[in-house]
Enzyme design. Structure first.
Site, PDB file in Angstrom:
ATOM      1  N   ARG A  17      41.004  32.971  32.023  1.00 26.22           N
ATOM      2  CA  ARG A  17      42.146  32.972  32.862  1.00 26.22           C
ATOM      3  C   ARG A  17      42.979  34.371  32.766  1.00 26.22           C
ATOM      4  NH1 ARG A  17      47.708  30.841  31.781  1.00 26.22           N
ATOM      5  NH2 ARG A  17      48.572  29.971  33.745  1.00 26.22           N
ATOM      6  N   HIS A  69      44.064  36.393  35.750  1.00 21.01           N
ATOM      7  CA  HIS A  69      45.717  36.863  35.930  1.00 21.01           C
ATOM      8  C   HIS A  69      45.730  38.471  36.079  1.00 21.01           C
ATOM      9  CE1 HIS A  69      47.680  33.009  35.369  1.00 21.01           C
ATOM     10  NE2 HIS A  69      46.705  32.488  36.161  1.00 21.01           N
ATOM     11  N   ASN A  72      52.589  33.482  33.646  1.00 20.73           N
ATOM     12  CA  ASN A  72      52.054  33.581  32.292  1.00 20.73           C
ATOM     13  C   ASN A  72      52.808  33.259  31.169  1.00 20.73           C
ATOM     14  OD1 ASN A  72      49.853  35.220  33.224  1.00 20.73           O
ATOM     15  ND2 ASN A  72      51.092  36.877  33.623  1.00 20.73           N
ATOM     16  N   HIS A 101      37.828  25.811  36.523  1.00 24.94           N
ATOM     17  CA  HIS A 101      38.625  24.646  35.984  1.00 24.94           C
ATOM     18  C   HIS A 101      37.752  23.507  35.340  1.00 24.94           C
ATOM     19  CE1 HIS A 101      42.452  25.881  38.368  1.00 24.94           C
ATOM     20  NE2 HIS A 101      42.450  26.556  37.268  1.00 24.94           N
TER      21      HIS A 101
END
Length: 331
Positions: free
Chosen positions: A66, A70, A98, A197
């Site tokens: 992740r 990001h 975040n 996911h």
């Protein structure tokens, strides 16, 4: 005749140089062999530290994956997400996507420290993030791929970019697709990368509206299996418990596989941004069904899409810098 041969030779060199897999450091191009001469043990070092972290805490694999995502969605894959606030820099760690959720920074610090000992001022934090994402995938049972390398680190961060560019759990399908397209990614990348996911957790605050007030009428999301929704409500109340964690894939929560897509077909995708892949677009729904049927097909596309993700506007050549510490720019 000689001149025309020389011209053709020069022309072929200019045209085909970008595709060269040689070790010469061509500015502007990423390629897997970038550190073969300057830091040959880079991949070995990254993998060993990621493996240690994931063995200690399986959830860390999803966190590192992740973190790379990001990072790339803000200003490109330039390690801007790793910078702490200092001077004129406002850290992206404070942004809505975040804050209280981005993690794994200590693992990146440990990797950077080991690499600075092995080959000082050579490997960028951006490349560390990219390699850690690949290794996290492999260590949890997912596919492997050759990681193009040669990124450099940003000299700044963008909290507004972090707030606006990263897809949010409650975004509409079209908003999410637009955010992907703005980064040069397509609907296939969107569905395949959402498959990450299959590992990791999400906080109650990220999906609460689905349980209590999805469309503003005080009712739960009708696309969510109601038994599953009732189960989620026991640990995700109307108020409070914002940080309570829930596995994104309740079948195999720490194994990288295609159960994420099978869960979507059973109306048991945790986030709204997951379920809309099946309910809001015919092309994405067809891809969900394909990946639910074939783990191999999902793995193949996930690897390709991760390379595409890692290629979002990297800093190369003399742009940016190689940070000595990932949390701050060099002085």
């Amino acid at each position: 005749m000689v001149n025309s041969i020389n011209f053709l030779l020069l022309f072929s060199l200019l045209v085909f140089a970008p595709f060269c897999h040689c070790k010469k450091k061509v500015g502007g191009y990423l390629y897997p062999q970038f550190y073969d001469d300057s830091c040959p043990k880079v991949e070995e070092i990254v993998k060993s530290i990621v493996a240690k972290a994931v063995t200690k805490e399986p959830r860390m694999a999803a966190s590192l994956l992740r973190l790379h995502f990001h990072d790339c969605f803000v200003k490109g894959c330039d390690a801007s997400v790793l910078l702490d606030s200092s001077g004129t820099i406002i850290s992206e760690k404070r942004s809505n996507p975040n804050r209280n959720s981005a993690r794994g920074f200590e693992v990146i610090d440990e990797i950077k420290s080991a690499l600075e000992k092995e080959c000082p001022h050579t490997v960028s934090c951006a490349d560390i993030l990219t390699l850690a994402a690949r290794d996290s995938t492999v260590l949890t049972g997912g596919p492997s791929w050759g990681v193009p390398l040669g990124r450099r680190d940003s000299l700044g961060a963008s909290i507004s970019g972090s707030n606006n560019n990263i897809p949010a759990p409650n975004n509409t399908f079209q908003t999410i697709l637009t955010k992907f397209k703005l980064k040069g990614l397509n609907i296939v990348d969107l569905v395949a990368l959402s498959g990450s996911h299959t590992i990791g957790d999400s906080r109650c605050t990220s999906f609460r509206q689905r349980l209590y007030n999805q469309t503003g009428n005080g009712k739960s999301d009708f696309t969510l299996d109601q038994n599953y929704a009732a189960q989620l409500r026991t640990q995700c109340p109307r108020s409070g418990g914002d940080q309570n964690l829930f596995v994104l894939d309740f079948v195999t929560p720490v194994k990288f596989d295609n159960y994420y897509f099978q869960n979507l077909l059973a109306n048991k995708g945790l986030l709204s941004s997951d379920e809309i892949l099946l309910t809001k677009n015919q092309v994405s729904a067809a891809l969900v069904k394909k990946y639910a049927e074939s783990n191999d097909l999902f793995f193949e596309q996930f690897a390709k899409s991760m390379v595409r993700l890692g290629n979002i506007t990297p800093l190369t050549g003399s742009r940016g810098e190689i940070r000595k510490h990932c949390r701050k720019i060099n002085t």
